[in-house]
Design an enzyme around this catalytic site. Structure first.
Site, short mmCIF file in Angstrom:
data_model
loop_
_atom_site.label_atom_id
_atom_site.label_comp_id
_atom_site.label_asym_id
_atom_site.label_seq_id
_atom_site.Cartn_x
_atom_site.Cartn_y
_atom_site.Cartn_z
N TYR A 1 4.69 -6.17 8.27
CA TYR A 1 5.89 -6.38 7.47
C TYR A 1 6.41 -7.81 7.57
CZ TYR A 1 5.95 -1.24 7.57
OH TYR A 1 5.62 0.09 7.49
N HIS B 1 -1.87 1.52 12.25
CA HIS B 1 -1.33 1.47 10.88
C HIS B 1 -2.26 2.14 9.87
CE1 HIS B 1 1.68 -1.10 8.38
NE2 HIS B 1 1.38 0.01 7.74
#
EC number: 1.1.1.21
Length: 327
Positions: A49, A111
């Site tokens: 992010y 992830h």
């Protein structure tokens, strides 16, 4: 504050948290700080992010002012694809901890079940889908030949060392989780998946319940997040906010919004949610959904019946059919 769920390792996690995906770095620290003041205690971030320094800054500010202590906050991050090799797992984790200014994470996900070639921090960080300058010129991504169990066992060592309290997996399918359970020493506490009425993944959710793995939903509003990313499928899929079923359910519960109905549909079925918002009234509204209204069994069924197996976050689609994560 949100109610808590107890994970399979005994740790308690809020059922409603704040997702940090796409929060601009310029406002991120303040948004995290203000969210803590409103009662948020779960913050879902990731290396990918690109705003972990700012997330950490907001958390540390709240702690330094005595609003909360570290143990009151449930901090989440995710191991990115380029750091799956056991030699790089702890390296990536320590980079996240250093950026956030924290000593440990409450939950650290893998992830994606995709391993890319390692990229040094000084070359590019976060690396995204970059695996080297030559690959970038060719529009190519080089994979790393690392079995997921090797990555996972490196994370187990991080638990042993106190760097993380829990391990989670994200964007995994049932068969891969089942294989992982056969070889792991420390059970994953959570599975984070794309989950909304267009993609209910009921069999996967049921599998997780059977194995005491908490399901955490991202993209609870369906196509909304992906419209901003110019994803064609998202742009051509009717918004859930204007769906007749969702609107009718919202009308059945005066004072509720369609977005709150979508979140309540998840939490009432025991699924945690991590919506993002920059507006105070929406942040508060999201946090208070459990107290505000309860959906009937029929309403839950009607919303679930909207399932169309539409997946927006699929590497197969946006990486030229090379990564069959959900095939």
């Amino acid at each position: 504050m949100s109610s808590l769920v107890t994970l399979n390792n005994g740790l308690k996690m809020p059922l409603v948290g704040l997702g940090c995906w796409k929060i601009d770095k310029k406002v991120c620290a303040n948004q995290i700080y203000e969210a803590i003041k409103l009662g948020y205690r779960l913050f879902d971030g990731a290396c990918d992010y690109g705003n972990e320094k700012e997330v950490g800054e907001g958390i540390r500010k709240a702690i330094s002012e005595g609003l909360v202590s570290r143990k009151d906050i449930f901090v989440v991050s995710k191991l990115w694809n380029n750091f799956h090799h056991p030699d790089h797992v702890k390296l990536a984790l320590k980079k996240t901890l250093s950026d956030m200014g924290l000593d440990y994470l409450d939950l650290y996900y893998i992830h994606f079940p995709i391993a890319f070639k390692y990229v040094p921090f000084e070359e590019k960080y976060p690396p995204g889908f970059y695996t080297g300058a030559d690959d970038e010129k060719k529009g190519h991504i080089t994979e790393a030949h690392v079995p997921i169990i090797d990555t996972y066992r490196a994370l187990e060592e991080c638990v042993d060392e106190g760097l993380i309290k829990s391990i989670g997996v994200s964007n995994f399918q049932g068969s891969l989780i089942q294989d992982l359970l056969r070889g792991c020493r420390i059970k994953p506490v959570a599975l984070q998946i794309e989950h909304h009425p267009y993609l209910t993944q009921e069999h996967l959710v049921e599998f997780c319940k059977l194995h005491d793995i908490q399901v955490v939903a991202y993209s609870s509003f369906g196509p909304q997040s992906f419209i901003e990313m110019d994803l064609q499928l998202a742009k051509t899929t009717p918004t859930l906010f204007e769906n007749d079923v969702i609107k009718k359910v919202s009308q059945n519960h005066p004072g509720s919004t369609t977005s709150q109905v979508l979140l309540r549909w998840a939490t009432q079925r025991g699924i945690a949610v991590i919506p993002k918002s920059s507006k105070k009234e929406r942040l508060l509204g999201n946090l208070e959904i459990e107290k505000k209204f309860t959906l009937t069994e029929q309403e839950l069924k009607d919303i679930s019946a909207l399932n169309a197996n539409i997946r927006f976050n699929d590497p197969w689609t946006w990486l030229d059919g090379k990564f069959p994560t959900f095939a």
